[in-house]
Design a protein around this motif. Structure first.
Motif, short mmCIF file in Angstrom:
data_model
loop_
_atom_site.label_atom_id
_atom_site.label_comp_id
_atom_site.label_asym_id
_atom_site.label_seq_id
_atom_site.Cartn_x
_atom_site.Cartn_y
_atom_site.Cartn_z
N TYR A 81 0.85 -1.31 0.14
CA TYR A 81 0.00 0.08 0.01
C TYR A 81 0.70 1.32 0.19
CZ TYR A 81 -3.22 -3.75 1.36
OH TYR A 81 -3.99 -4.80 1.61
N GLU A 82 2.13 1.07 -0.52
CA GLU A 82 3.02 2.31 -0.24
C GLU A 82 2.64 3.41 -1.32
OE1 GLU A 82 5.57 2.73 1.52
OE2 GLU A 82 5.31 0.64 2.41
N ALA A 83 1.84 3.34 -2.26
CA ALA A 83 1.44 4.33 -2.94
C ALA A 83 0.31 5.01 -2.68
CB ALA A 83 0.97 3.85 -4.71
N TYR A 84 -0.63 4.66 -1.65
CA TYR A 84 -1.67 5.24 -1.05
C TYR A 84 -1.65 6.07 0.13
CZ TYR A 84 -4.25 1.45 -3.43
OH TYR A 84 -4.88 0.52 -4.31
N GLU A 85 -2.35 7.00 0.62
CA GLU A 85 -2.11 7.89 1.59
C GLU A 85 -2.78 7.17 2.71
OE1 GLU A 85 -4.30 11.81 3.35
OE2 GLU A 85 -3.80 11.86 1.17
N SER A 86 -2.29 7.28 4.14
CA SER A 86 -2.60 6.50 5.12
C SER A 86 -3.10 7.53 6.32
CB SER A 86 -1.63 5.61 5.68
OG SER A 86 -0.54 6.59 6.41
N SER A 87 -4.12 7.02 6.92
CA SER A 87 -4.42 7.73 8.01
C SER A 87 -4.29 7.03 9.27
CB SER A 87 -6.16 8.07 8.02
OG SER A 87 -6.93 6.83 8.06
#
Length: 129
Positions: A81-87
């Motif tokens: 999930y490196e390409a995703y923004e995390s919350s």
């Protein structure tokens, strides 16, 4: 009801539970949060090391090296999930390196290894003597 600050609560807990309680609590998991946690078991002829490695895609990318009475492990937790923004990010990630004390001398090569449900079990034969 009377309010206490943290240091007062800590002193009350220390008086009730004893000084050794806090020292022992600190020893429950001596590994930093980014390192995998492990258990070590002994029988007469072998040492069994159980290491939590949840989400490890390829267990063969983890390096194991026995040095004297220690097991050194190196690897990394990769995230798809490196390409995703995390919350929220609480799971282990990135490179890790850990030395696990075995207490006994063992042969360099493990006698068996099993990775199931995120848990790696390594069995090492003890060296005579």
């Amino acid at each position: 009801m009377k309010k206490h600050n943290f240091s007062q609560v800590h002193e009350l807990a220390k008086a009730f539970l004893g000084e050794d309680f806090f020292n022992e609590m600190g020893q429950i998991s001596s590994s930093p949060p980014s390192e995998p946690i492990a258990d070590v078991y002994h029988s007469r002829n072998e040492v069994i090391v159980v290491i939590n490695l949840p989400g490890m895609e390829n267990i063969h990318t983890v390096d194991f090296q026995v040095e004297d009475t220690d097991l050194k492990i190196k690897g990394s937790f990769e995230s798809p999930y490196e390409a995703y923004e995390s919350s929220l990010m609480e799971r282990k990630r990135g490179v890790f390196e850990r030395t696990i004390p075995l207490r006994d001398k063992v042969f360099q090569k493990y006698s068996s290894a099993r990775y199931k449900k995120g848990v790696l079990e390594l069995r090492y034969r003890k060296q005579p003597g």
